[in-house]
Design a protein around this motif. Structure first.
Motif, PDB file in Angstrom:
ATOM      1  N   GLY A 185      -5.539   8.521   7.165  1.00  0.00           N
ATOM      2  CA  GLY A 185      -6.283  10.069   7.825  1.00  0.00           C
ATOM      3  C   GLY A 185      -6.112  10.003   8.551  1.00  0.00           C
ATOM      4  O   GLY A 185      -5.971  11.472   8.902  1.00  0.00           O
ATOM      5  N   LEU A 186      -6.308   9.387   9.394  1.00  0.00           N
ATOM      6  CA  LEU A 186      -6.433   9.885  11.511  1.00  0.00           C
ATOM      7  C   LEU A 186      -4.466  10.201  11.809  1.00  0.00           C
ATOM      8  O   LEU A 186      -4.814  10.728  12.567  1.00  0.00           O
ATOM      9  N   ILE A 187      -3.912   9.835  11.328  1.00  0.00           N
ATOM     10  CA  ILE A 187      -2.377  10.682  11.470  1.00  0.00           C
ATOM     11  C   ILE A 187      -1.787  11.153  11.068  1.00  0.00           C
ATOM     12  O   ILE A 187      -0.726  11.402  11.075  1.00  0.00           O
ATOM     13  N   GLY A 188      -2.205  11.671   9.810  1.00  0.00           N
ATOM     14  CA  GLY A 188      -1.924  12.329   9.043  1.00  0.00           C
ATOM     15  C   GLY A 188      -0.840  11.509   7.484  1.00  0.00           C
ATOM     16  O   GLY A 188      -0.570  12.784   6.348  1.00  0.00           O
ATOM     17  N   GLY A 189      -1.242  10.803   7.039  1.00  0.00           N
ATOM     18  CA  GLY A 189      -1.295  10.776   5.776  1.00  0.00           C
ATOM     19  C   GLY A 189      -2.105  10.286   4.589  1.00  0.00           C
ATOM     20  O   GLY A 189      -3.058  11.056   5.198  1.00  0.00           O
ATOM     21  N   PRO A 190      -1.529  10.807   3.621  1.00  0.00           N
ATOM     22  CA  PRO A 190      -2.912  10.426   2.328  1.00  0.00           C
ATOM     23  C   PRO A 190      -3.284   9.389   2.112  1.00  0.00           C
ATOM     24  O   PRO A 190      -2.760   8.015   2.398  1.00  0.00           O
ATOM     25  N   ALA A 191      -5.054   9.155   1.294  1.00  0.00           N
ATOM     26  CA  ALA A 191      -4.653   8.098   0.449  1.00  0.00           C
ATOM     27  C   ALA A 191      -3.616   7.256   0.554  1.00  0.00           C
ATOM     28  O   ALA A 191      -3.073   7.321  -0.497  1.00  0.00           O
ATOM     29  N   VAL A 192      -4.322   5.824   0.972  1.00  0.00           N
ATOM     30  CA  VAL A 192      -3.629   4.815  -0.615  1.00  0.00           C
ATOM     31  C   VAL A 192      -3.676   3.584  -0.549  1.00  0.00           C
ATOM     32  O   VAL A 192      -4.967   3.489  -0.562  1.00  0.00           O
ATOM     33  N   MET A 216       0.731  -1.427   0.056  1.00  0.00           N
ATOM     34  CA  MET A 216       0.349  -0.306   0.096  1.00  0.00           C
ATOM     35  C   MET A 216       1.057   1.228   0.312  1.00  0.00           C
ATOM     36  O   MET A 216       1.335   1.359   0.648  1.00  0.00           O
ATOM     37  N   GLY A 217       1.212   2.233  -1.156  1.00  0.00           N
ATOM     38  CA  GLY A 217       1.480   3.174  -1.119  1.00  0.00           C
ATOM     39  C   GLY A 217       0.098   4.929  -1.138  1.00  0.00           C
ATOM     40  O   GLY A 217      -0.696   3.886  -1.669  1.00  0.00           O
ATOM     41  N   SER A 218       0.856   5.545  -1.286  1.00  0.00           N
ATOM     42  CA  SER A 218       0.085   6.895  -1.096  1.00  0.00           C
ATOM     43  C   SER A 218      -0.608   6.809  -2.930  1.00  0.00           C
ATOM     44  O   SER A 218       0.342   6.918  -3.901  1.00  0.00           O
ATOM     45  N   SER A 219      -1.176   7.355  -2.900  1.00  0.00           N
ATOM     46  CA  SER A 219      -2.290   6.835  -4.515  1.00  0.00           C
ATOM     47  C   SER A 219      -2.247   8.652  -4.775  1.00  0.00           C
ATOM     48  O   SER A 219      -1.720   9.881  -4.473  1.00  0.00           O
ATOM     49  N   PHE A 220      -1.805   8.809  -5.969  1.00  0.00           N
ATOM     50  CA  PHE A 220      -1.304   9.522  -7.307  1.00  0.00           C
ATOM     51  C   PHE A 220      -3.765  10.168  -7.359  1.00  0.00           C
ATOM     52  O   PHE A 220      -3.239  11.331  -7.517  1.00  0.00           O
ATOM     53  N   ALA A 221      -4.242   9.143  -7.177  1.00  0.00           N
ATOM     54  CA  ALA A 221      -5.687   9.497  -7.890  1.00  0.00           C
ATOM     55  C   ALA A 221      -6.013  10.963  -7.214  1.00  0.00           C
ATOM     56  O   ALA A 221      -7.511  11.346  -7.708  1.00  0.00           O
ATOM     57  N   GLY A 242     -11.448  13.807   4.327  1.00  0.00           N
ATOM     58  CA  GLY A 242     -12.316  13.134   3.323  1.00  0.00           C
ATOM     59  C   GLY A 242     -10.900  11.775   2.500  1.00  0.00           C
ATOM     60  O   GLY A 242     -11.613  11.168   2.057  1.00  0.00           O
ATOM     61  N   ILE A 243     -10.098  11.900   3.196  1.00  0.00           N
ATOM     62  CA  ILE A 243      -8.909  10.494   2.748  1.00  0.00           C
ATOM     63  C   ILE A 243     -10.310   9.635   3.797  1.00  0.00           C
ATOM     64  O   ILE A 243     -10.440   8.337   3.725  1.00  0.00           O
ATOM     65  N   ILE A 244     -10.621  10.033   5.274  1.00  0.00           N
ATOM     66  CA  ILE A 244     -11.261   8.839   5.982  1.00  0.00           C
ATOM     67  C   ILE A 244     -12.108   8.382   5.089  1.00  0.00           C
ATOM     68  O   ILE A 244     -13.166   7.364   4.695  1.00  0.00           O
TER      69      ILE A 244
END
Length: 423
Positions: free
Chosen positions: A286-293, A73-78, A98-100
């Motif tokens: 989304g809960l801890i500060g990262g992008p969608a994966v 699972m990596g950061s999503s470009f979408a 939004g991510i959540i």
């Protein structure tokens, strides 16, 4: 969905010897690192947090799928466009909501599948649809690899071209001529070789390594702002619909994994578990500060080339990602890998995904003398590779891959088995 293959060096549940395990896991980490940290850099998020959430998300996905799917699972470009817009106008709390919401869409779809089953998968994804879609997933990334391999800051540089070409040729050579332990690490060795060449050409800036601390805590954020919780429905409306795009990519990646590993992941552990794993990973991010994966094509390409499908190796890469997120100098070192190197390796990684799609077509003996098969494959390939995308406003963008996937599904369902002119 896929026939059993016996060409794996390390199959799904095989645990490699310790030092081999480390090398194989590092190979996966190096392959996905550039793209994973690029997303937060473009959006304005903390790269260390993105690296951390990619590792945690991968481990969660492995846990939820019962260790049966070797997906990283990596950061999503979408979601780059809406995330960047929300960061600029509101801040991370809006991005987080939004991510959540994206993760929750995955969980809702997984819940629905629990009751409807997945028999419909085989009906809408026969070989004549699956093969071209898999090819599109690989080939749609070709322009990105070519851009990285020829330009820097938007300007063409012949040195970038040379380094990328040398990296590609070295990776091919390592694949073809190395044996034993080193023969399992062609991508990692290609990246290291390309990095050394890039150093000689003066394309590597080592100052970030010197400036980085040995230990640094990632800058975690939450969906609760400094002034307390505020609800941002616009953030949800701008990002949640894009889950339809990544859902189609999820299906495509699962098809590729099923094909190259010989394990039918739609049957076991099932789509409801893979979607739940992906959705949970995004919610946690989304809960801890990262992008969608989302699952990564780069890592699928590594598996195709190395013939190592072990979930232990994927888990090891996730462990390294979490560890490296706290070691500033190691993260900085990997972040200095120039686009010329990642682009050169990308030519190979993305190409083998496309080749896997071609193999689906060959293995299933899809007959392109039949008009129906041609009418399905032709638009899928051109729409997907050409990125015939649908943009709704400034924030919602359905990629060419997503449009091609939906188009292939619809054409397969509505076209007759035999064209009128063939009767």
């Amino acid at each position: 969905m896929a026939t059993k293959q016996n060409n794996a060096i390390y199959d799904l549940y095989d645990k490699p010897p310790f030092f081999t395990w480390l090398g194989l896991s590092l190979q996966h980490l190096f392959s996905m690192f550039g793209a994973t940290v690029l997303v937060p850099l473009l959006v304005g998020l903390n790269p260390g947090v993105a690296l951390f959430t990619s590792g945690v998300g991968t481990l969660l996905h492995l846990l939820i799928t019962r260790g049966k799917v070797p997906a990283y699972m990596g950061s999503s470009f979408a979601f780059i466009i809406p995330m960047a817009s929300l960061m600029k106008t509101i801040g991370y709390p809006a991005v987080a909501q939004g991510i959540i919401s994206v993760g929750l869409v995955y969980l809702i779809v997984a819940f629905i599948i629990t009751f409807t089953g997945t028999a419909w998968i085989d009906a809408i994804f026969p070989a004549e649809v699956v093969g071209p879609i898999i090819m599109v997933i690989g080939l749609s990334l070709a322009s990105s690899a070519a851009s990285s391999a020829t330009t820097v800051n938007g300007k063409y540089d012949w040195k970038i071209f040379v380094v990328a070409l040398i990296t590609l040729l070295a990776t091919i050579a390592f694949n073809m001529f190395l044996r034993g332990f080193l023969g399992l690490l062609p991508i990692l060795l290609g990246i290291i070789f390309g990095y050394v060449v890039a150093l000689l050409f003066g394309l590597v800036d080592l100052s970030p390594i010197a400036a980085a601390h040995w230990f640094q805590l990632p800058d975690y954020e939450t969906f609760i702002g400094k002034d307390g919780f505020k609800f941002y429905p616009a953030a949800i409306l701008s990002m949640a619909p894009l889950a339809l795009v990544t859902l189609s990519e999820h299906l495509g990646h699962l098809m590729v994994l099923s094909k190259i590993t010989g394990h039918d992941f739609f049957a076991n552990p099932g789509l409801k578990r893979t979607l739940t794993g992906d959705g949970t990973a995004s919610v946690v991010a989304g809960l801890i500060g990262g992008p969608a994966v989302t699952s990564y094509g780069e890592n699928i390409g590594v598996m195709q080339l190395s013939r190592v499908y072990s979930v232990w190796v994927i888990g090891g890469a996730a462990f390294f990602a979490i560890t490296f997120s706290f070691i500033g100098k190691l993260s900085a070192l990997i972040s200095t890998i120039p686009g010329a190197v990642t682009g050169g390796v990308g030519f190979m990684l993305y190409g083998v995904i496309a080749a896997a799609g071609l193999q689906v077509i060959v293995d299933n003996k899809v007959d392109y003398s039949q008009k129906r098969n041609l009418m399905i494959a032709a638009p899928i390939l051109v729409v997907g590779i050409g990125d015939f995308h649908l943009q709704l406003g400034a924030q919602v963008n359905f990629s060419g891959v997503a449009i091609a996937t939906l188009l292939g599904i619809v054409l397969n369902l509505i076209l007759p088995k035999i064209a009128a002119s063939e009767k």
